[in-house]
Write an enzyme that holds these catalytic residues in place. Structure first.
Site, short mmCIF file in Angstrom:
data_model
loop_
_atom_site.label_atom_id
_atom_site.label_comp_id
_atom_site.label_asym_id
_atom_site.label_seq_id
_atom_site.Cartn_x
_atom_site.Cartn_y
_atom_site.Cartn_z
N ASP A 86 -1.10 -9.96 -7.59
CA ASP A 86 0.00 -10.64 -6.92
C ASP A 86 1.21 -10.69 -7.86
OD1 ASP A 86 1.48 -11.97 -5.05
OD2 ASP A 86 -0.04 -13.47 -4.61
N GLU A 140 5.46 -20.29 -0.13
CA GLU A 140 4.73 -20.71 -1.32
C GLU A 140 5.36 -21.94 -1.97
OE1 GLU A 140 3.79 -17.10 -3.80
OE2 GLU A 140 5.07 -16.27 -2.27
C1 BGC Z 1 9.36 -13.09 -3.70
C2 BGC Z 1 8.10 -13.32 -2.96
C3 BGC Z 1 7.04 -13.68 -3.91
C4 BGC Z 1 7.47 -14.88 -4.76
C5 BGC Z 1 6.46 -15.25 -5.78
C6 BGC Z 1 9.68 -14.26 -4.55
O1 BGC Z 1 10.77 -13.96 -5.33
O2 BGC Z 1 10.37 -12.85 -2.83
O3 BGC Z 1 7.73 -12.20 -2.25
O4 BGC Z 1 5.92 -13.99 -3.18
O5 BGC Z 1 8.67 -14.63 -5.40
O6 BGC Z 1 6.73 -16.47 -6.42
C1 BGC Z 2 2.51 -13.73 -2.52
C2 BGC Z 2 1.83 -12.62 -1.79
C3 BGC Z 2 2.83 -11.58 -1.40
C4 BGC Z 2 3.57 -11.10 -2.62
C5 BGC Z 2 4.64 -10.10 -2.32
C6 BGC Z 2 3.32 -13.19 -3.64
O1 BGC Z 2 4.01 -14.21 -4.29
O2 BGC Z 2 1.54 -14.63 -3.02
O3 BGC Z 2 1.17 -13.14 -0.66
O4 BGC Z 2 2.19 -10.53 -0.77
O5 BGC Z 2 4.18 -12.18 -3.26
O6 BGC Z 2 5.70 -10.65 -1.68
#
Ligand code: BGC
Ligand code: BGC
Length: 844
Positions: free
Chosen positions: A336, A537
């Site tokens: 991830d 998130e």
């Molecule tokens: C991204 C997300 C990713 C997240 C992780 C963001 O900057 O756009 O896709 O899941 O950071 O913290």
């Molecule tokens: C998220 C994932 C996601 C990835 C890419 C991460 O922060 O946990 O679920 O696929 O970012 O955006």
């Protein structure tokens, strides 16, 4: 105070140094690499007690021969490139060619050419550019085509105009695996339109705690339901295993995530630690992976989270021992977003531990270049065995060959590419609308209020009735699903729009009135749409299972309408079951719509009777998570998993206790974090006269337009808020509450109010920090601000406020930052603490 802060920081340094010494002596480590502590026994899995799966692809000698031939011709640089994935916001096609990168992704807030909301054609154009760069052999190399991964988690949900299916929490309530397959097929087709080959879906998490802000990404808390779904969904995305090259059909490759127990973390903390036994790990969180592997899922994404203290991306016993060796997973493992950097001993720029544990591809969005260099050095010096790198590359090449990627040509030349009529097509929208119908759960229907007569006079109230972004949740166009406008959703239907057209067609009268007021004839019934606002998130994590205070206003609307004798139907938008007994009590009928997505008309289908007066569509949705009786996540359930009424049920829900069962100050000590106020706190901007604007989404302005509020990054993307003070007049940003807190005891000791801030543009005049209880307030000038650009923690001893007469037993504004000139300040956290970089002296 200053001394204490310094001593604590020193201690931290000392501790680090001594552990490094102890471990450094015991094992050889490469020069720039911090040593990895040994994995404790409780985080080591025993593969032989895990189930075996049946990987459906037969060994293919011709394919293996072809891969071996390629491997032989590849340099170490090319091999390392294959195992690195970069984000399109931080990589160019020229980089992909130069570093031979195996993959790119777009994070939730990254779009082509710097535009997260770029039109579909731009996505395809960029896909062609990355592809062309990857196969360009002019600088040498074998030219392996790149694959692009995208979070198409509820439809191709990054793309304007795509069909937005209900989020997984709603799909779980359908209990309809066959429809899951059709949803996945439609999603795959819409991904192919814009040229990507890979979706980071389905999420097959099994969330055990609704406080987790990603609970809505899971189908159910019951692993059996998740298992029933996953195989159908993967077949819908990828096609039947082995039937034909995946790209020859209207398909893409899938990724099940997040391996393992992302939904099992303590107190539902995002990226937290699952402190559970190996049996629970296997039986609750591991079960769906068997079905995923049986269906031939091509990739598995590891979780940010830990099991018994050890981050997944570094757990060899699980990634290699269980997933690959025991279960027989024959695709590749991707990590991830910079999660490898969280493995003990790793940084974003260097982490041989992850590939050595079994990771095959690093998701290294912005860290890909230093990571590429460190991987190369570590392969060369033997820290990473060449055999492991070869295995990782082989796994990636197998997947690319099963796709048929080498023969597929540039993205725009493939099946469905550029067929913009397929994005949000009527057929796909019809599938999504059916999913909405099937996912709605009827919790209460006292007096058989539902279905409503569409020929009647119906009032549609609540703050969520006419808002497609709100009904679509996070991972919609932007990462958190915030900052969107109605025009970003062409072809979508809000809940109000769906009701209005159905009621209009049946000869009834529909009126939209968010606050529930009306003139003229009393409505025959009211529908009140309320609930959660979008989050993804972190930002959605809760301390207790309650709606945030600013989302509770529609309750008063329901009560007001009911008091006028109007039957009330409450329609809740939410990513999870929450304690809403007051709302259930205030409504005659209560329907949970989850996060239905772009086809709001599916709601009207369920709430309204046919023109013949009969039920048009009977409710079939039932809870796939239990519904809580209180706001205590570990408390009793009000409705069990599987509960859901029919309009014909004669179950009446009696009045329910309105005691949330938890203290309202459950967030005590934290007032602002992750860019948002803690539950029961509000972020406001006030002008010199005290006129307040509450900031709930960004961008926003306050103080008569003089203060602009936007999102900025701190630790995570959008983890902070940035305030640009225009300097026309004095302005204040503050945290306020309706329920003052008692911090008298804390003010007696040496606790401080600690804020993490970044000065972006130095203030033209003094910056003061004040606190308030009712009308009593105290201010402390913030001196010695750090130079622009750096995050710093600033502490003000609570005593400073108490000494100046603030009633610390009834503190309602712990933090107010005031200045009268120009300044730009970013704010990440406000909380009580004992340590700070800079500590203010109390005014005499
Ligand atoms: C991204 C997300 C990713 C997240 C992780 C963001 O900057 O756009 O896709 O899941 O950071 O913290
Ligand atoms: C998220 C994932 C996601 C990835 C890419 C991460 O922060 O946990 O679920 O696929 O970012 O955006």
């Amino acid at each position: 105070m200053v001394m204490r802060a310094m001593i604590q920081r020193r201690k931290g340094l000392l501790m680090l140094a001594s552990t490094a010494l102890a471990i450094g002596a015991a094992c050889a480590v490469s020069a720039q690499q911090a040593p990895a502590p040994a994995i404790p026994p409780e985080a080591i899995a025993h593969p032989d007690i895990w189930p075996q799966a049946h990987w459906p692809y037969k060994a293919d000698p011709a394919l293996e021969k072809r891969i071996a031939g390629l491997l032989q011709r590849m340099t170490v640089e090319e091999k390392v490139g294959q195992v690195v994935q970069a984000d399109i916001a931080s990589v160019t096609p020229a980089d992909v060619k130069q570093y031979h990168l195996g993959s790119v992704l777009n994070g939730g807030s990254s779009g082509p050419y710097g535009d997260d909301l770029a039109p579909a054609a731009k996505w395809l154009q960029l896909a062609d550019e990355f592809y062309a760069a990857s196969v360009d052999k002019s600088g040498g190399g074998v030219g392996i085509p790149v694959i692009w991964g995208i979070d198409a988690v509820h439809g191709n949900s990054n793309i304007i105009g795509a069909t937005l299916f209900p989020h997984n929490v709603g799909l779980g309530a359908m209990h309809d695996p066959a429809l899951m397959r059709r949803i996945a097929e439609a999603t795959a087709a819409e991904i192919r339109v814009t040229g990507q080959e890979w979706t980071f879906a389905p999420t097959i998490t099994v969330p055990q705690d609704g406080r987790w802000g990603r609970a809505y990404e899971g189908y159910s808390s019951d692993p059996r339901l998740v298992s029933d779904y996953v195989g159908q969904f993967i077949r819908g995305l990828q096609g039947e295993p082995g039937a034909t090259d995946i790209l020859k059909g209207p398909h893409v490759i899938a990724s099940t995530k997040h391996f393992l127990a992302d939904g099992g973390t303590e107190d539902g903390h995002d990226q937290g630690d699952a402190k559970i036994s190996e049996a629970e790990l296997r039986d609750i969180h591991g079960l769906p992976y068997v079905a995923a592997i049986d269906a031939g899922v091509q990739t598995v994404m590891t979780s940010f989270s830990s099991w018994n203290g050890v981050k997944m991306a570094g757990n060899k016993s699980l990634v290699t021992g269980v997933l690959k060796d025991r279960m027989g997973f024959g695709g590749f493992v991707v990590s991830d977003w910079n999660a490898h950097g969280q493995v003990a001993g790793c940084t974003n720029a260097s982490c041989p531990q992850a590939i050595n544990a079994g990771l095959d591809m690093y998701m290294a969005p912005d860290s890909w270049k230093p990571l590429w260099h460190s991987l190369l050095a570590q392969v060369k010096d033997g820290t990473i065995p060449m055999a492991r790198l070869d295995d990782a590359v082989t796994r990636i090449l197998r997947v690319k060959m099963r796709l048929g990627l080498f023969e597929a040509g540039k993205p725009s030349s493939r099946l469905l590419s550029g067929r913009y009529d397929v994005l949000g097509s009527p057929e796909h929208r019809a599938i999504a609308r059916q999913a909405v119908r099937e996912s709605l759960v009827l919790l209460k229907n006292n007096g058989s209020v539902l279905p409503l007569n569409p020929g009647a006079n119906i009032l549609v109230a609540g703050d969520g009735a006419d808002d497609v972004a709100r009904q679509s949740g996070g991972w919609t166009l932007s990462w958190q699903g915030t900052g969107l406008k109605p025009e970003d959703f062409p072809g979508a239907t809000s809940i109000w729009a769906g009701l209005n057209s159905a009621i209009g067609a049946a000869g009834g009268t529909a009126t939209l009135s968010p606050d529930g007021s009306f003139t003229g004839a009393k409505p025959d019934a009211a529908i009140v749409v309320f609930g959660e606002t979008p989050y993804a998130e972190f930002q959605g994590d809760l301390k207790t299972l309650q709606l945030k205070p600013e989302l509770r206003a529609p309750l008063a609307t329901m009560k007001k309408l009911k008091a006028q004798g109007i039957p009330v139907v409450a329609l809740m938008l939410t990513g999870r079951p929450l304690f809403v007994n007051p709302e259930i009590n205030a409504a005659d009928a209560f329907v949970v719509a989850w996060l239905p997505g772009s086809e709001g008309a599916g709601v009207a289908d369920m709430l309204l009777a046919g023109t013949d007066g009969k039920v048009a569509h009977e409710f079939r949705g039932t809870l796939s998570f239990p519904w809580p009786a209180t706001a205590d996540a570990k408390g009793k359930h009000l409705f069990a998993l599987g509960y859901g009424l029919k309009t014909t049920s004669d179950t009446a829900v009696p009045p329910l206790s309105e005691d949330p069962g938890v203290a309202d100050n459950a967030q005590q000590g934290t007032y602002f974090a992750n860019g948002v106020p803690a539950a029961s706190w509000s972020l406001i901007v006030a002008d010199a006269a005290g006129q307040q604007t509450r900031i709930t989404t960004v961008p926003a302005t306050g103080a008569n337009g003089d203060v602009a509020v936007t999102a900025t990054d701190h630790i995570v993307q959008e983890g902070a808020r940035r305030f640009a003070f225009g300097g026309k007049a004095q302005a204040t940003i503050a945290l306020t509450t309706q329920a003052p807190v008692d911090v008298a005891r804390e003010s007696n000791g040496d606790l401080m109010l600690v804020t993490t801030m970044r000065v972006d543009t130095a203030p033209a005049s003094t910056l003061t920090l004040s606190a308030r209880s009712g009308t009593a307030s105290a201010s402390v000038p913030l001196a010695g601000l750090a130079a622009p650009g750096a995050w710093r923690t600033y502490g003000v001893p609570l005593k400073c406020f108490a000494n100046q007469g603030v009633d610390m037993e009834h503190l309602d504004v712990p933090f107010a930052l005031t200045t009268s000139g120009k300044a730009v300040i970013s704010l990440a956290t406000v909380q009580l603490g004992t340590v700070a970089d800079q500590i203010a002296a109390c005014p005499k």
